[in-house]
Design an enzyme around this catalytic site. Sequence first.
Site, PDB file in Angstrom:
ATOM      1  N   SER A 109      -3.319  -1.860  -6.755  1.00  0.00           N
ATOM      2  CA  SER A 109      -2.770  -3.120  -7.363  1.00  0.00           C
ATOM      3  C   SER A 109      -2.280  -3.657  -9.144  1.00  0.00           C
ATOM      4  O   SER A 109      -2.127  -4.856  -8.846  1.00  0.00           O
ATOM      5  CB  SER A 109      -3.375  -4.420  -6.799  1.00  0.00           C
ATOM      6  OG  SER A 109      -3.771  -4.648  -5.170  1.00  0.00           O
ATOM      7  N   GLU A 148     -10.134   4.025  -8.296  1.00  0.00           N
ATOM      8  CA  GLU A 148      -9.509   3.777  -7.633  1.00  0.00           C
ATOM      9  C   GLU A 148     -10.148   3.240  -6.372  1.00  0.00           C
ATOM     10  O   GLU A 148     -10.580   3.330  -5.429  1.00  0.00           O
ATOM     11  CB  GLU A 148      -7.285   4.235  -6.659  1.00  0.00           C
ATOM     12  CG  GLU A 148      -7.305   4.230  -8.091  1.00  0.00           C
ATOM     13  CD  GLU A 148      -5.766   4.662  -6.995  1.00  0.00           C
ATOM     14  OE1 GLU A 148      -4.733   4.281  -7.763  1.00  0.00           O
ATOM     15  OE2 GLU A 148      -5.911   5.802  -6.226  1.00  0.00           O
ATOM     16  N   GLY A 194      -3.198  -1.414  -2.998  1.00  0.00           N
ATOM     17  CA  GLY A 194      -1.867  -1.768  -1.852  1.00  0.00           C
ATOM     18  C   GLY A 194      -1.972  -3.208  -1.790  1.00  0.00           C
ATOM     19  O   GLY A 194      -1.551  -3.551  -0.579  1.00  0.00           O
ATOM     20  N   ASN A 197       2.530   6.576  -8.165  1.00  0.00           N
ATOM     21  CA  ASN A 197       2.855   6.993  -7.363  1.00  0.00           C
ATOM     22  C   ASN A 197       3.873   6.971  -5.941  1.00  0.00           C
ATOM     23  O   ASN A 197       3.278   5.645  -6.056  1.00  0.00           O
ATOM     24  CB  ASN A 197       0.925   6.737  -7.349  1.00  0.00           C
ATOM     25  CG  ASN A 197       1.040   7.803  -5.722  1.00  0.00           C
ATOM     26  OD1 ASN A 197       1.904   8.737  -5.151  1.00  0.00           O
ATOM     27  ND2 ASN A 197      -0.533   7.418  -4.844  1.00  0.00           N
ATOM     28  N   TRP A 198       4.692   7.352  -6.291  1.00  0.00           N
ATOM     29  CA  TRP A 198       5.523   6.877  -5.511  1.00  0.00           C
ATOM     30  C   TRP A 198       5.314   6.548  -3.510  1.00  0.00           C
ATOM     31  O   TRP A 198       6.338   6.864  -2.589  1.00  0.00           O
ATOM     32  CB  TRP A 198       7.289   7.628  -5.665  1.00  0.00           C
ATOM     33  CG  TRP A 198       8.092   7.163  -6.498  1.00  0.00           C
ATOM     34  CD1 TRP A 198       7.193   6.102  -7.159  1.00  0.00           C
ATOM     35  CD2 TRP A 198       8.623   7.045  -6.594  1.00  0.00           C
ATOM     36  NE1 TRP A 198       8.847   5.830  -7.979  1.00  0.00           N
ATOM     37  CE2 TRP A 198       9.577   6.414  -7.741  1.00  0.00           C
ATOM     38  CE3 TRP A 198      10.135   7.726  -6.061  1.00  0.00           C
ATOM     39  CZ2 TRP A 198      11.200   6.421  -8.385  1.00  0.00           C
ATOM     40  CZ3 TRP A 198      11.031   7.611  -6.326  1.00  0.00           C
ATOM     41  CH2 TRP A 198      11.403   6.671  -7.834  1.00  0.00           C
ATOM     42  N   LYS A 199       3.869   7.753  -3.368  1.00  0.00           N
ATOM     43  CA  LYS A 199       3.006   7.888  -2.071  1.00  0.00           C
ATOM     44  C   LYS A 199       4.620   8.261  -1.186  1.00  0.00           C
ATOM     45  O   LYS A 199       5.204   9.340  -1.946  1.00  0.00           O
ATOM     46  CB  LYS A 199       3.172   7.080  -2.161  1.00  0.00           C
ATOM     47  CG  LYS A 199       1.762   6.289  -3.018  1.00  0.00           C
ATOM     48  CD  LYS A 199       0.978   5.047  -2.117  1.00  0.00           C
ATOM     49  CE  LYS A 199      -0.102   4.738  -3.543  1.00  0.00           C
ATOM     50  NZ  LYS A 199      -0.665   3.893  -2.462  1.00  0.00           N
ATOM     51  N   HIS A 245      -6.833  11.208  -3.811  1.00  0.00           N
ATOM     52  CA  HIS A 245      -6.073  10.314  -3.142  1.00  0.00           C
ATOM     53  C   HIS A 245      -7.599   9.582  -1.920  1.00  0.00           C
ATOM     54  O   HIS A 245      -7.153  10.659  -1.035  1.00  0.00           O
ATOM     55  CB  HIS A 245      -4.737  10.537  -3.367  1.00  0.00           C
ATOM     56  CG  HIS A 245      -4.255   8.755  -3.113  1.00  0.00           C
ATOM     57  ND1 HIS A 245      -4.220   7.629  -2.385  1.00  0.00           N
ATOM     58  CD2 HIS A 245      -3.806   8.011  -4.042  1.00  0.00           C
ATOM     59  CE1 HIS A 245      -3.815   6.995  -2.607  1.00  0.00           C
ATOM     60  NE2 HIS A 245      -3.148   6.767  -3.928  1.00  0.00           N
ATOM     61  N   GLU A 265      -5.842   7.988   0.606  1.00  0.00           N
ATOM     62  CA  GLU A 265      -4.725   7.870   1.280  1.00  0.00           C
ATOM     63  C   GLU A 265      -5.051   9.437   1.871  1.00  0.00           C
ATOM     64  O   GLU A 265      -4.910   9.676   2.971  1.00  0.00           O
ATOM     65  CB  GLU A 265      -3.508   7.460   1.378  1.00  0.00           C
ATOM     66  CG  GLU A 265      -3.447   5.839   0.904  1.00  0.00           C
ATOM     67  CD  GLU A 265      -2.397   5.754  -0.084  1.00  0.00           C
ATOM     68  OE1 GLU A 265      -1.356   6.136  -0.461  1.00  0.00           O
ATOM     69  OE2 GLU A 265      -2.556   4.329   0.330  1.00  0.00           O
ATOM     70  N   GLY A 297       1.126   2.419  -7.717  1.00  0.00           N
ATOM     71  CA  GLY A 297       1.373   2.907  -6.786  1.00  0.00           C
ATOM     72  C   GLY A 297       3.054   1.454  -6.269  1.00  0.00           C
ATOM     73  O   GLY A 297       4.361   2.407  -6.948  1.00  0.00           O
ATOM     74  N   GLY A 298       2.621   0.727  -5.635  1.00  0.00           N
ATOM     75  CA  GLY A 298       3.728  -0.264  -5.204  1.00  0.00           C
ATOM     76  C   GLY A 298       5.192  -0.539  -6.488  1.00  0.00           C
ATOM     77  O   GLY A 298       5.756  -0.752  -6.396  1.00  0.00           O
TER      78      GLY A 298
HETATM   79  P1  PGA Z   1      -0.377  -0.003  -5.597  1.00  0.00           P
HETATM   80  O1  PGA Z   1      -1.265   2.110  -5.375  1.00  0.00           O
HETATM   81  O2  PGA Z   1      -0.520   0.189  -7.004  1.00  0.00           O
HETATM   82  O3  PGA Z   1       0.231   0.492  -4.597  1.00  0.00           O
HETATM   83  O4  PGA Z   1      -2.058  -0.417  -5.349  1.00  0.00           O
HETATM   84  C1  PGA Z   1      -2.356   2.408  -6.206  1.00  0.00           C
HETATM   85  C2  PGA Z   1      -2.249   4.144  -5.806  1.00  0.00           C
HETATM   86  O5  PGA Z   1      -2.946   4.266  -5.113  1.00  0.00           O
HETATM   87  O6  PGA Z   1      -2.152   5.269  -6.365  1.00  0.00           O
END
Ligand code: PGA
Length: 251
Positions: free
Chosen positions: A206, A162, A168, A11-13, A92, A94, A227-228
Amino acid sequence: MTHRIKIAAGNWKMNGKRSDLVGVAKIEVEAQFNPEIQTVLCLPSTLLDRARNLKMNTGGQDCHVASSGAHTGDISADMLADAGASFVILGHSERRTDYKEADATIHDKVIAAWKAGLTVILCIGETRSDYEAKQTLNVLRRQLTHSLPKGANTRNTVIAYEPIWAIGTGRTPTHEEIQHTHGEIRNILGAHFTQGRSFSILYGGSVSPQNAKQIFRLNDVDGGLIGGASLDAEAFSQIIRDLTASVGELA
Ligand code: PGA
């Protein structure tokens, strides 16, 4: 029991420019060599069309409930599919936080995504205070029963658990907690959907090359939403290798 599909989803956001797609070649190599698992890169919409030739699946990160119309700044599931996506992340945390997306809206977005032929990666997860108040399972049950429409099956839907406090932050629940929660999610799905117990349930929050191997070994974990670490081609490739190795071990 149906064979659960193993998935590594990035997930590149709100990250990534055209030049960043160059580094994806490394990830592609891993994706190609591992037929046991599916690899998905959920990109910003601006990059989807450019990523058409990648040797892995691509996905969007949200869609509107309508297929077209006067909704400035939004994107529809049809448009994502037209740009080459075969997956879309919905619900998600966010989006739930930044745009106050409610379960009812997510429910309607899921239907829109299915109509466009997309597989939905539905995100669920509890806040830190839910976790501390031991409300995790109640929150997840509410999110699942309110946001996942009837008609969900193993082909059109993947669940991503999640914990919001793990996203993150570098913090994750313990392995016992992750396994327990995934098992309970499987029970909830089994009670509400015909193929419920066979859904792929990904862990997100994470995930890194340092912890992926152990997390993927857990019985009810079918992969990860990353994500990251998915922004770093070498790190994401290592996570894909860890998922592949776990398939060999569990078989
Ligand atoms: P993260 O994000 O791996 O950076 O914690 C995961 C996500 O929000 O999908």
